[in-house]
Scaffold this motif. Sequence first.
Motif, short mmCIF file in Angstrom:
data_model
loop_
_atom_site.label_atom_id
_atom_site.label_comp_id
_atom_site.label_asym_id
_atom_site.label_seq_id
_atom_site.Cartn_x
_atom_site.Cartn_y
_atom_site.Cartn_z
N ALA A 98 0.84 -1.21 0.00
CA ALA A 98 0.00 0.00 0.00
C ALA A 98 0.87 1.25 0.00
CB ALA A 98 -0.89 -0.01 1.23
N GLN A 99 0.27 2.36 -0.39
CA GLN A 99 0.97 3.65 -0.32
C GLN A 99 0.53 4.35 0.97
OE1 GLN A 99 3.18 5.17 -2.80
NE2 GLN A 99 3.27 2.97 -3.15
N PRO A 100 1.44 4.98 1.69
CA PRO A 100 1.02 5.69 2.90
C PRO A 100 0.32 7.00 2.55
CG PRO A 100 3.36 6.02 2.51
CD PRO A 100 2.89 5.08 1.45
N ALA A 150 13.74 11.50 3.26
CA ALA A 150 13.89 10.25 2.51
C ALA A 150 12.52 9.59 2.31
CB ALA A 150 14.82 9.30 3.26
N PHE A 151 11.68 9.67 3.32
CA PHE A 151 10.34 9.07 3.23
C PHE A 151 9.49 9.78 2.18
CE2 PHE A 151 5.95 8.44 4.78
CZ PHE A 151 5.93 7.06 4.82
N VAL A 152 9.54 11.13 2.21
CA VAL A 152 8.75 11.91 1.25
C VAL A 152 9.27 11.67 -0.17
CG1 VAL A 152 8.12 14.26 0.55
CG2 VAL A 152 8.10 13.63 2.97
N GLN A 195 3.52 11.27 -2.71
CA GLN A 195 2.11 11.66 -2.58
C GLN A 195 1.70 11.82 -1.11
OE1 GLN A 195 3.12 8.57 -2.61
NE2 GLN A 195 1.91 7.85 -0.87
N VAL A 196 2.57 11.44 -0.19
CA VAL A 196 2.19 11.43 1.23
C VAL A 196 1.95 12.85 1.76
CG1 VAL A 196 4.51 11.58 2.33
CG2 VAL A 196 2.71 10.22 3.41
N THR A 197 1.02 12.97 2.68
CA THR A 197 0.77 14.27 3.34
C THR A 197 1.45 14.24 4.70
OG1 THR A 197 -1.32 14.59 2.21
CG2 THR A 197 -1.03 15.79 4.28
N VAL A 198 2.29 15.24 4.93
CA VAL A 198 2.97 15.33 6.22
C VAL A 198 2.06 16.11 7.18
CG1 VAL A 198 5.01 16.16 7.45
CG2 VAL A 198 5.24 15.22 5.14
#
Length: 388
Positions: free
Chosen positions: A68-70, A88-90, A95-98
């Motif tokens: 899955a995508q976070p 690194a995660f972003v 597409q992730v929202t921080v």
Amino acid sequence: MQLVSEDIIYVGVDDKQIDLFEGMYNVPRGVTYNSYVIKDKKTAVVDTVDAAFEKEWLKNVEKALGGAQPDYLIVQHMEPDHSACIAAFVKKYPQVTVVGNKSTFVMLEEFFGKDVADNRMVVNDGGELSLGKHELKFVFAPMVHWPEVMFTYDKTLSLLFSADAFGKFGASDDDGGWTDEARRYYIGIVGKYGAQVKGVLSKLSAYPLTTVAPLHGPVLSGDALASAVQSYVKWSGYEPETDGTLIAYTSVYGHTKKAALLLAEELESKGEQVKVVDLARDDWAECVAQAFRYSKLVIATTTYNAEIFPAAREFIDRLVERNYQNHTVAFVENGTWAPVCAKQMRARFEKCKNLTFAQTEVKIRAALNAESEAQIKALAAELNSLGK
Ligand code: FEO
């Protein structure tokens, strides 16, 4: 994979290579950097880990996500032991929202530059985020122990992601129990901010709590959680935990040590609980934690360069900067030709609130003699008469 609940997965790491935590605390049994994945309609990752473990952590997260995508990365604390892998995660999941608060994003840009994380969700104290089944609420916890810290309360499970609060030193295989290394961690790192910790504990009293998932150390529930909360109530109120005396000494040639041990013997003979530490040799953070733990403190040291012997001087400074209060303090001074350290020690404690100083002064000239031995007996009697 280690599960915190059926859909919350632990993805943290053990650090057993670290020499000094925060560049100053010895951690002989290592430390954990905890991180969690919440799997729901929307998937959230709670915090990252230290830079040295970026690859291992990204792998753990990938495995937990199972393809899955976070959707969200929740940033509870920007200190790099938890935030170092955000960029690194972003980069890996663009597409992730921080998710953070205003102060989080100021620090995020200070650490990683303005362009890090295009997708941001700025939350307020009490703000909420629904992942589907899991309803999250953000509880700000400023100065526990940086200003941007926020906790994340999972209303569905009554589970609190508590950032540094309730954390401890020790890797996941540390079998030394929670209290000692949690005390050393709390007093050392958060001790100065008792008022703020009290404030957030009072805010949390409105929420039922079955589980606490901190950023260091084990996930707590049941009796272990109840006991940890009790410890935090005491520590944040600067209440001594143990009725007894900590004798903290330094000794150049053994004479001050002899005086410290004589005092310990006298106190023990009166039924007092006593702990003796050598400030030059024992772990400084443990000495500081024990000074907060015991109700009475005796510092036995010498004059050195017309000042307090360095290890004792640093010890006092470390207590004062952590808002040491609500304790009884006594001094044993040793000096061969111009002793000044007792006066200077007392002066150094002046900023502290609510300390009681013992009336009895013990002055040793080089080595114990009948007069100074009598003073030690008098000090033991006075401390014993004070109770807690
Ligand atoms: Fe574990 Fe304040 O960082």
